[in-house]
Design a protein around this motif. Structure first.
Motif, PDB file in Angstrom:
ATOM      1  N   LEU A  79      35.393  82.076  53.030  1.00 32.38           N
ATOM      2  CA  LEU A  79      36.474  82.506  53.916  1.00 32.38           C
ATOM      3  C   LEU A  79      35.929  83.246  55.143  1.00 32.38           C
ATOM      4  CD1 LEU A  79      39.143  83.637  51.308  1.00 32.38           C
ATOM      5  CD2 LEU A  79      39.123  81.553  52.683  1.00 32.38           C
ATOM      6  N   SER A  82      34.730  80.481  57.463  1.00 31.73           N
ATOM      7  CA  SER A  82      35.681  79.446  57.883  1.00 31.73           C
ATOM      8  C   SER A  82      37.010  79.977  58.402  1.00 31.73           C
ATOM      9  CB  SER A  82      35.962  78.496  56.715  1.00 31.73           C
ATOM     10  OG  SER A  82      36.610  79.187  55.658  1.00 31.73           O
ATOM     11  N   ASP A  83      37.441  81.152  57.915  1.00 28.30           N
ATOM     12  CA  ASP A  83      38.783  81.613  58.300  1.00 28.30           C
ATOM     13  C   ASP A  83      38.933  83.112  58.076  1.00 28.30           C
ATOM     14  OD1 ASP A  83      41.418  81.495  59.179  1.00 28.30           O
ATOM     15  OD2 ASP A  83      42.215  80.936  57.219  1.00 28.30           O
ATOM     16  N   ARG A  84      38.047  83.895  58.659  1.00 28.99           N
ATOM     17  CA  ARG A  84      38.078  85.345  58.389  1.00 28.99           C
ATOM     18  C   ARG A  84      39.331  86.018  58.960  1.00 28.99           C
ATOM     19  NH1 ARG A  84      32.800  86.452  62.009  1.00 28.99           N
ATOM     20  NH2 ARG A  84      32.355  84.479  61.014  1.00 28.99           N
ATOM     21  N   LEU A  86      42.263  84.725  58.694  1.00 26.35           N
ATOM     22  CA  LEU A  86      43.365  84.262  57.837  1.00 26.35           C
ATOM     23  C   LEU A  86      44.444  83.546  58.648  1.00 26.35           C
ATOM     24  CD1 LEU A  86      43.718  87.311  55.410  1.00 26.35           C
ATOM     25  CD2 LEU A  86      42.372  85.228  55.120  1.00 26.35           C
ATOM     26  N   ARG A  88      44.869  80.268  58.440  1.00 27.47           N
ATOM     27  CA  ARG A  88      45.321  79.118  57.642  1.00 27.47           C
ATOM     28  C   ARG A  88      46.046  79.606  56.399  1.00 27.47           C
ATOM     29  NH1 ARG A  88      39.245  76.843  58.042  1.00 27.47           N
ATOM     30  NH2 ARG A  88      39.334  76.052  60.173  1.00 27.47           N
ATOM     31  N   GLU A  90      46.440  78.163  53.606  1.00 27.90           N
ATOM     32  CA  GLU A  90      45.755  77.908  52.345  1.00 27.90           C
ATOM     33  C   GLU A  90      44.779  79.033  51.999  1.00 27.90           C
ATOM     34  OE1 GLU A  90      44.294  74.525  55.118  1.00 27.90           O
ATOM     35  OE2 GLU A  90      46.061  75.788  54.914  1.00 27.90           O
ATOM     36  N   SER A  91      44.230  79.695  53.010  1.00 29.13           N
ATOM     37  CA  SER A  91      43.382  80.863  52.748  1.00 29.13           C
ATOM     38  C   SER A  91      44.199  81.975  52.111  1.00 29.13           C
ATOM     39  CB  SER A  91      42.749  81.371  54.050  1.00 29.13           C
ATOM     40  OG  SER A  91      41.961  80.370  54.657  1.00 29.13           O
ATOM     41  N   ALA A 208      44.788  74.655  48.640  1.00 31.35           N
ATOM     42  CA  ALA A 208      44.917  75.847  47.794  1.00 31.35           C
ATOM     43  C   ALA A 208      45.434  75.475  46.416  1.00 31.35           C
ATOM     44  CB  ALA A 208      45.849  76.861  48.454  1.00 31.35           C
ATOM     45  N   PHE A 289      37.075  73.136  53.511  1.00 28.75           N
ATOM     46  CA  PHE A 289      37.043  74.078  54.624  1.00 28.75           C
ATOM     47  C   PHE A 289      35.974  73.735  55.655  1.00 28.75           C
ATOM     48  CE2 PHE A 289      39.535  78.129  53.709  1.00 28.75           C
ATOM     49  CZ  PHE A 289      40.470  77.456  52.955  1.00 28.75           C
TER      50      PHE A 289
END
Length: 295
Positions: A79, A82-84, A86, A88, A90-91, A208, A289
């Motif tokens: 995470l 890829s998506d710190r 947040l 998305r 799904e995260s 997710a 991801f």
């Protein structure tokens, strides 16, 4: 079991990114007396942030060279890269799952509300009283009612504190409100009504949902799991995301067409099962991801 470890603060927008980045730069960050100044949070807020990262299972505490340190877990690293922020859903759904699963025994109220508490519509006062009753039946020692009230208040804010549309600089909302898993309805002077909401599959995110299935502890050696179990068992879709059987079947049908890891429907003794592929939840989500999502 743990209660009110969040210091009465639900996680705020951007906190997640701040916490992971700080630990990446310094494993001893949360043990620094002046760490709160580094990220611009109060001392209690910083303690709350540490709690949330541990409860999300993205942070691990260990001992290195005789000192306690923190490090990102496997899902924490994924995470972070890829998506710190947040962005998305799904995260958020994956982090919500880890809260409800309560593997670190830090998020008891989340486990209780989604896994064990069966009412879908309840007054806030009755919700609080039900939690008190459950805790008294499951704890050997008495727990402060004030702590339990803080847990219920935080639980509700966690999923209902939406951004103020009239304030573009609002930073007090909780990003998990985007999952639409709960509503808090005000009724004048009457007690607030709290509702569990069945979110849309597209809101939760198919990646997710698949991650949760693959991470489930009770999968048999032949990788079979019953559809009824997915609907009703703790830590699976029906409980965690308030999904009906129809929504569960809809999501499973989508996963039968997954181009890399399709599931397979099996019917045995008039019961519906699915067979999962031999892939771990971590390896699967890495692929989703890093290989499939566009930035």
């Amino acid at each position: 079991m743990a209660y009110a470890r969040h210091q009465s603060f639900y996680i705020r927008d951007k906190w997640f990114s701040k916490g992971l980045r700080a630990v990446k730069q310094d494993k001893r960050f949360f043990f620094d007396e002046y760490a709160f100044e580094t990220v611009g949070l109060g001392k209690n807020m910083l303690e709350s942030l540490k709690y949330w990262l541990l409860a999300f299972n993205v942070l691990e505490e260990r001992t290195e060279d005789g000192q306690r340190v923190h490090a990102l877990s496997e899902i924490g690293d994924i995470l972070f890269e890829s998506d710190r922020l947040l962005q998305r859903n799904e995260s958020l759904s994956i982090l919500h799952y880890h809260l409800v699963r309560n593997g670190n025994d830090l998020s008891t109220v989340f486990d209780w509300y989604f896994n064990k508490y069966r009412e879908t519509i309840v007054g806030k006062r009755d919700l609080f009283n039900s939690f008190i009753t459950w805790v008294s039946q499951n704890e050997a020692k008495a727990v402060s009612k004030n702590s339990l009230k803080r847990d219920i208040d935080c639980l509700i804010q966690f999923y209902t504190k939406v951004p103020d549309v009239n304030d573009p600089e609002d930073v007090l909302f909780c990003p998990f409100s985007r999952l639409s898993l709960m509503k808090s309805e005000h009724s004048g002077e009457r007690d607030d009504t709290i509702r569990k909401v069945a979110s849309k599959i597209s809101t939760i995110g198919i990646p997710a949902l698949y991650y949760v299935l693959l991470d489930y502890d009770q999968i048999s050696e032949d990788r079979l799991i019953g559809v009824d179990e997915i609907v009703n068992a703790e830590n699976l879709w029906g409980r965690i995301f308030n999904l009906t059987r129809n929504k569960v079947v809809e999501a499973l049908n989508i996963l039968t067409t997954h181009d890399k890891y399709p599931i397979e429907y099996i019917r045995t003794n008039n019961l519906d099962y699915i067979r999962l592929p031999m892939v771990s939840s971590i390896d699967y989500i890495k692929g989703e991801f890093f290989e499939r999502m566009t930035y």
